[in-house]
Design a protein around this motif. Structure first.
Motif, PDB file in Angstrom:
ATOM      1  N   PHE A 228       0.860  -1.184   0.000  1.00  0.00           N
ATOM      2  CA  PHE A 228       0.000   0.000   0.000  1.00  0.00           C
ATOM      3  C   PHE A 228       0.892   1.227   0.000  1.00  0.00           C
ATOM      4  O   PHE A 228       1.867   1.282   0.750  1.00  0.00           O
ATOM      5  CB  PHE A 228      -0.869   0.032   1.254  1.00  0.00           C
ATOM      6  CG  PHE A 228      -1.863  -1.084   1.326  1.00  0.00           C
ATOM      7  CD1 PHE A 228      -3.167  -0.905   0.909  1.00  0.00           C
ATOM      8  CD2 PHE A 228      -1.483  -2.332   1.807  1.00  0.00           C
ATOM      9  CE1 PHE A 228      -4.086  -1.934   0.967  1.00  0.00           C
ATOM     10  CE2 PHE A 228      -2.402  -3.372   1.876  1.00  0.00           C
ATOM     11  CZ  PHE A 228      -3.695  -3.177   1.458  1.00  0.00           C
ATOM     12  N   VAL A 233       7.857   6.791  -4.035  1.00  0.00           N
ATOM     13  CA  VAL A 233       8.528   7.004  -2.754  1.00  0.00           C
ATOM     14  C   VAL A 233       9.215   5.711  -2.303  1.00  0.00           C
ATOM     15  O   VAL A 233      10.349   5.717  -1.857  1.00  0.00           O
ATOM     16  CB  VAL A 233       7.530   7.487  -1.668  1.00  0.00           C
ATOM     17  CG1 VAL A 233       8.257   7.732  -0.361  1.00  0.00           C
ATOM     18  CG2 VAL A 233       6.830   8.744  -2.126  1.00  0.00           C
ATOM     19  N   SER A 236      12.702   4.907  -3.865  1.00  0.00           N
ATOM     20  CA  SER A 236      13.829   5.736  -3.454  1.00  0.00           C
ATOM     21  C   SER A 236      14.323   5.374  -2.061  1.00  0.00           C
ATOM     22  O   SER A 236      15.393   5.774  -1.649  1.00  0.00           O
ATOM     23  CB  SER A 236      13.434   7.216  -3.477  1.00  0.00           C
ATOM     24  OG  SER A 236      12.460   7.453  -2.482  1.00  0.00           O
ATOM     25  N   GLY A 237      13.515   4.585  -1.331  1.00  0.00           N
ATOM     26  CA  GLY A 237      13.874   4.276   0.045  1.00  0.00           C
ATOM     27  C   GLY A 237      14.902   3.164   0.176  1.00  0.00           C
ATOM     28  O   GLY A 237      15.469   2.971   1.246  1.00  0.00           O
ATOM     29  N   VAL A 238      15.114   2.399  -0.868  1.00  0.00           N
ATOM     30  CA  VAL A 238      16.001   1.233  -0.733  1.00  0.00           C
ATOM     31  C   VAL A 238      17.465   1.603  -0.993  1.00  0.00           C
ATOM     32  O   VAL A 238      17.737   2.455  -1.807  1.00  0.00           O
ATOM     33  CB  VAL A 238      15.563   0.113  -1.703  1.00  0.00           C
ATOM     34  CG1 VAL A 238      16.457  -1.101  -1.524  1.00  0.00           C
ATOM     35  CG2 VAL A 238      14.124  -0.255  -1.435  1.00  0.00           C
TER      36      VAL A 238
ATOM     37  N   GLU B 173       4.967   7.492   4.121  1.00  0.00           N
ATOM     38  CA  GLU B 173       5.193   6.111   4.531  1.00  0.00           C
ATOM     39  C   GLU B 173       4.507   5.186   3.547  1.00  0.00           C
ATOM     40  O   GLU B 173       3.641   5.613   2.780  1.00  0.00           O
ATOM     41  CB  GLU B 173       4.670   5.874   5.953  1.00  0.00           C
ATOM     42  CG  GLU B 173       3.196   6.112   6.122  1.00  0.00           C
ATOM     43  CD  GLU B 173       2.732   5.970   7.584  1.00  0.00           C
ATOM     44  OE1 GLU B 173       3.372   6.578   8.452  1.00  0.00           O
ATOM     45  OE2 GLU B 173       1.758   5.271   7.827  1.00  0.00           O
ATOM     46  N   ARG B 204       7.400   1.519   6.140  1.00  0.00           N
ATOM     47  CA  ARG B 204       8.596   2.328   5.941  1.00  0.00           C
ATOM     48  C   ARG B 204       8.227   3.783   6.132  1.00  0.00           C
ATOM     49  O   ARG B 204       7.289   4.277   5.499  1.00  0.00           O
ATOM     50  CB  ARG B 204       9.160   2.115   4.530  1.00  0.00           C
ATOM     51  CG  ARG B 204       9.579   0.676   4.315  1.00  0.00           C
ATOM     52  CD  ARG B 204      10.438   0.543   3.105  1.00  0.00           C
ATOM     53  NE  ARG B 204       9.656   0.684   1.865  1.00  0.00           N
ATOM     54  CZ  ARG B 204      10.171   0.528   0.661  1.00  0.00           C
ATOM     55  NH1 ARG B 204      11.459   0.277   0.516  1.00  0.00           N
ATOM     56  NH2 ARG B 204       9.405   0.628  -0.404  1.00  0.00           N
ATOM     57  N   PHE B 206       9.375   7.621   5.722  1.00  0.00           N
ATOM     58  CA  PHE B 206      10.325   8.357   4.894  1.00  0.00           C
ATOM     59  C   PHE B 206      10.559   9.772   5.412  1.00  0.00           C
ATOM     60  O   PHE B 206       9.652  10.397   5.966  1.00  0.00           O
ATOM     61  CB  PHE B 206       9.825   8.447   3.449  1.00  0.00           C
ATOM     62  CG  PHE B 206       9.571   7.106   2.827  1.00  0.00           C
ATOM     63  CD1 PHE B 206      10.632   6.268   2.503  1.00  0.00           C
ATOM     64  CD2 PHE B 206       8.274   6.664   2.586  1.00  0.00           C
ATOM     65  CE1 PHE B 206      10.410   5.020   1.947  1.00  0.00           C
ATOM     66  CE2 PHE B 206       8.039   5.424   2.023  1.00  0.00           C
ATOM     67  CZ  PHE B 206       9.117   4.601   1.701  1.00  0.00           C
ATOM     68  N   GLY B 209      12.876  11.690   1.264  1.00  0.00           N
ATOM     69  CA  GLY B 209      13.039  10.674   0.235  1.00  0.00           C
ATOM     70  C   GLY B 209      13.858   9.466   0.645  1.00  0.00           C
ATOM     71  O   GLY B 209      14.104   8.577  -0.157  1.00  0.00           O
ATOM     72  N   ARG B 210      14.289   9.416   1.924  1.00  0.00           N
ATOM     73  CA  ARG B 210      15.039   8.251   2.383  1.00  0.00           C
ATOM     74  C   ARG B 210      14.254   7.533   3.481  1.00  0.00           C
ATOM     75  O   ARG B 210      13.384   8.115   4.122  1.00  0.00           O
ATOM     76  CB  ARG B 210      16.422   8.664   2.888  1.00  0.00           C
ATOM     77  CG  ARG B 210      17.266   9.324   1.798  1.00  0.00           C
ATOM     78  CD  ARG B 210      18.652   9.722   2.284  1.00  0.00           C
ATOM     79  NE  ARG B 210      19.413   8.596   2.826  1.00  0.00           N
ATOM     80  CZ  ARG B 210      19.712   8.434   4.115  1.00  0.00           C
ATOM     81  NH1 ARG B 210      19.336   9.336   4.990  1.00  0.00           N
ATOM     82  NH2 ARG B 210      20.394   7.383   4.521  1.00  0.00           N
ATOM     83  N   THR B 211      14.580   6.253   3.705  1.00  0.00           N
ATOM     84  CA  THR B 211      13.899   5.493   4.739  1.00  0.00           C
ATOM     85  C   THR B 211      14.497   5.847   6.085  1.00  0.00           C
ATOM     86  O   THR B 211      15.644   5.510   6.374  1.00  0.00           O
ATOM     87  CB  THR B 211      14.038   3.980   4.477  1.00  0.00           C
ATOM     88  OG1 THR B 211      13.528   3.691   3.176  1.00  0.00           O
ATOM     89  CG2 THR B 211      13.257   3.176   5.509  1.00  0.00           C
TER      90      THR B 211
END
Lengths: 238, 238
Positions: A228, A233, A236-238, B173, B204, B206, B209-211
């Protein structure tokens, strides 16, 4: 797969065994590989067959193992991330869905309540399958009240119902996810046995602030992770 | 609860029995009521004990029945709708969550991958419980890399970690939902037996743009329906 000392752990025996087995799956087995049989595994870890079986059941529940008749127990591939449509993009990627027919029928009481239709009022029911990477991942019944598609008088085919629903201008949706068990017809579509654990996703599609349609989709719980939120977004988090 | 003819149905026997039992639950039993024992039920429906037990297991999976040691099988209340935070409102309603402590620890490999931390790098781990209507519905471990909360040097308490995380300005998130089984510590928090089916929600969080953090929450699958999407739209649909 070495042996291990299980006696001093406060958790149930099978639980620690499960952790040890999970580590062995990571380090010593490839996806699709068939595990040694239960007798052999029980002997190797020095546990009773019943303990081993509990640990294997847990690992199956967590999607690490697959048990198939006539094949045995194999190491499962990682679960697939399956995106559940958000209000923003107006629904699922339709190319994943295949319609399998339509009829008119009285919906289950819970669905009638969501639709605001009378308990005995027939609605259009479109049956769809979702296929991802060549595998069936979900079976859905989409319930569409006649009031949402007034141009259709009497029974209509699936394409006509979906087209009229699009014309209505859907402007949002929400979802609920819960645990369920596969009905016989869904199980067949999903290549599972009836009663297998599934994730049931109920989607309400809105148009002009009212519920225009309700979808009840049954996702395979063994192979799917439902995602979900915004994909851009996420990446880009990985 | 009358008897019924089960022999001419193409679905498995227990499946049809399940449907008949579900109808009886709706019409003849109240929430919390204890069902007659297995022997009596099997006799009344003219089925073998094994068939009855399969049907009861399905109904438990679907949240219709609860089986508790020393009590017996009771009719379950409807599942609670539990809202899963969306990017829009910036997270869960915090008043539902109770912190239960914090430590620094190396996260599971899958979490480290999501956080982009090294495999052996310790992070802050905050343990939280979610309580809804007085019932524990979820146990969560929130993993926060030291890079996300640079003001904290060394171990810190839960409130300090959460405060620094808020200061970071979380701006979105996403979530993934999958089937799992309750670990011993989660099971205790949730008042369940270890290994009970649960819905595992990985969130996750954010920032820029980062986790910035990853939460792994274990929701009771027997009592919860997880809801996603705008509440205001949902309410107008009924």
């Amino acid at each position: 797969m070495g042996t291990t000392q299980l006696d001093t752990v406060p958790e149930p025996k099978y639980w620690h065994l499960k952790t040890v087995l999970a580590e062995a799956l990571d380090s010593e087995f490839a996806v699709g590989e068939i595990l040694p049989n239960e007798r052999e595994l029980a002997a190797r870890f020095g546990v009773a067959r019943a303990t081993l079986r509990q640990a294997l059941e847990q690992l199956e529940l967590e999607g690490r193992l697959q048990r198939r008749r006539g094949v045995g127990t194999t190491v499962a591939p990682p679960r697939m991330g399956v995106s559940i449509g958000s209000a923003k993009d107006g629904g699922h990627a339709e190319d994943d869905w295949e319609t399998a027919g339509a009829e008119t029928a009285v919906p289950p009481a819970a669905v009638a309540r969501l639709l605001g239709t009378d308990a005995d009022e027939p609605v259009h029911v479109v049956r769809r399958s979702r296929v991802t990477g060549g595998q069936p991942v979900a079976a859905e019944l989409l319930y569409v009240p006649t009031a949402s598609v007034p141009a259709l008088t009497g029974p209509a085919d699936a394409d006509a119902v979906l087209r009229e629903l699009q014309n209505l201008g859907l402007d949002g949706e929400d979802q609920a996810v819960e645990l369920g068990s596969a009905r016989a017809d869904d199980a067949k579509q999903l290549d599972r046995l009836p009663g297998a654990p599934v994730l049931v996703v109920t989607t309400r599609h809105f148009a002009e602030g009212r519920t225009a349609a309700v979808g009840v989709a049954t996702y395979r719980a063994d192979t799917c992770r439902l995602t979900f939120g915004s994909d851009t977004v996420s990446l880009s988090g990985v």
